[in-house]
Scaffold this motif. Sequence first.
Motif: not given
Length: 596
Positions: A231, A255-256, A276-278, A280, A303, A309-310, A596
């Motif tokens: 992120d 996105l991730y 690993r996520f960015r 929202k 992605s 995506y969460y 995560y």
Amino acid sequence: MKDTLKKILLKVEKPARYVGGEFNMPNMDKPCRVRLCLCFPEIYEIGMSNIGVRILYHMLNDMEGIVCERCFAPFLDMGEQLKANNIPLFSVDSGKSLCEFDIVGMSIGYELLYTNVLYMLDLAGIPFRAKDRMNGNYPILIAGGPCVVNPEPFAEIFDAILIGEGEKNLKEFTMLYDECKKDGLSKAEFLEKAAVLDGVYVPTKVKPIYEDKKLVGFSESVKKAVVQDLDAAYFPTKILVPNIEITHDRAVLELYRGCNNGCRFCQACFYYRPIRFRKKDTLVEYGKQLVANTGYSELSLSSLSTSDYYALHELIGDLKSSVCTGDVRLAMPSLRLDSYKPEYMGSGRLGSLTFAPEAGTQRLRNVINKNISEQNIENTIKHALECGYTGFKLYFMIGLPTETEEDLQGIVDIVLMIKDMAKVHSKNKRPVQITVSTSVFIPKPLTPFQWERQISEQEMLEKQKFLIDHLHIKNVRYNWHGAESSVIESVFSRGDRRLIDVLERAYKLGCKFDGWSERFDMTKWRQAFDECGVDMNDYTREWKEDEVLPWDFVEHGVSKKYLVNERHNAYKAQTTKACDKSHCSGCGANKLGRCY
């Protein structure tokens, strides 16, 4: 040279590929201490679509004292003109020849691009092998991209190979070079220092160890570079807008990274871990800036598995309400069949949906850990038809471990099921158009199937013929990937340093743009292998689980023990639950960074 170049450009297809000057181009004339050129060994339209190249290009140009330019493989007509007029290959940004740069980097994403690496070096007047450049005034040559999962087939070409994520290792590599240049250190002294950085592989320092011509180990290991906080990682929002239409001509949000599904054939799933996520809100802000800074009328999400995506539902809602309004369209990638929801579809005209069942039967989907059921497929098709979709693109693999004719028939059965469902559920009652595409399974490094044999060319052709015969159905189109090129891809995927001789010989015989079916020439490749005394079967055979593999010196995070266990589960047709915040499958990637 400029006058000659102007004349040349009038003789070639799409001269805009070679002149630069795109909208949002960084300042190439700013004071700089280090000048790099990022090369992509494919034509401009494909290279400019690569999100990794975009990120690194803008990241480097945003650094103080650094200028980064681009170079793409000139198509054959331009390459011939450069040779005929003794013009060395140059960057599209300033027209400088590659030899004028401090560092030249190649982003290699596909095994069939390897001859194009040599093609670009040949046009630039740069010797192919690192050992032949040590005493000359040549740039430091580096490589990155997905193919560095196993860098051994091209290791002897490069001074250094960057394994992992470029936002970390390319940035650190460049900063170190800047320091060493100021201190007056030699290339060898710089590479000695660079080798201690995460993800920097200097082939002259890591020696494969052989006993009786059998690989038994390596002198050193290399740890993959990982961006810990995606992120907070660099992401460009004022990107170049190309002068001509490119393959993916739109703004893109990443996105991730990583994938939690664990499909056993998929190298990217394991290579890009940890997951690993960015956030929202970060993505929404990036989307606003991208559209405002580029004028693109299409924004897409990127992605390995977008539906995982969460906060996808909320993200799509926010993008549609604040970014993708008016003439700006949200484009969605293909989704997993068990995650389809009508609200996940992009804005704009309904056309065809793309899905990848990968295998035709539930048994084989369990083997490859593709956790979708027959019911998932039926529900998704039903909802899509009721929404008004009139076409489906389906992607499968043939030659997967344990595959039988029944599994091939399962592909046909899915097509017939869609046609039957369309008669009942189609919103507009028009016949649906179905496109089936198959690729050949290739045992890739860093997957549970890395030890498997690849099926023979004859088996590939027989499987393709079965589908050609059985998919001769009205409104159904079947596309397939070439059998011969799949063999070469497989060989170089699991290759070692012996293949550099073959690669060089194949190029000298005329092999280039091998990823283009009309350009691929298996006769020349066979000749190259025969002349170099290398047997392709050494690489396409089934490998023993206790063998030392050419890429074992790289610490990718995912453990070999985990991959072996997953292979055993495959032969029992047992699936492995996808990772999430509450469940870890224990692959080992979290040693390199927090998932995560």
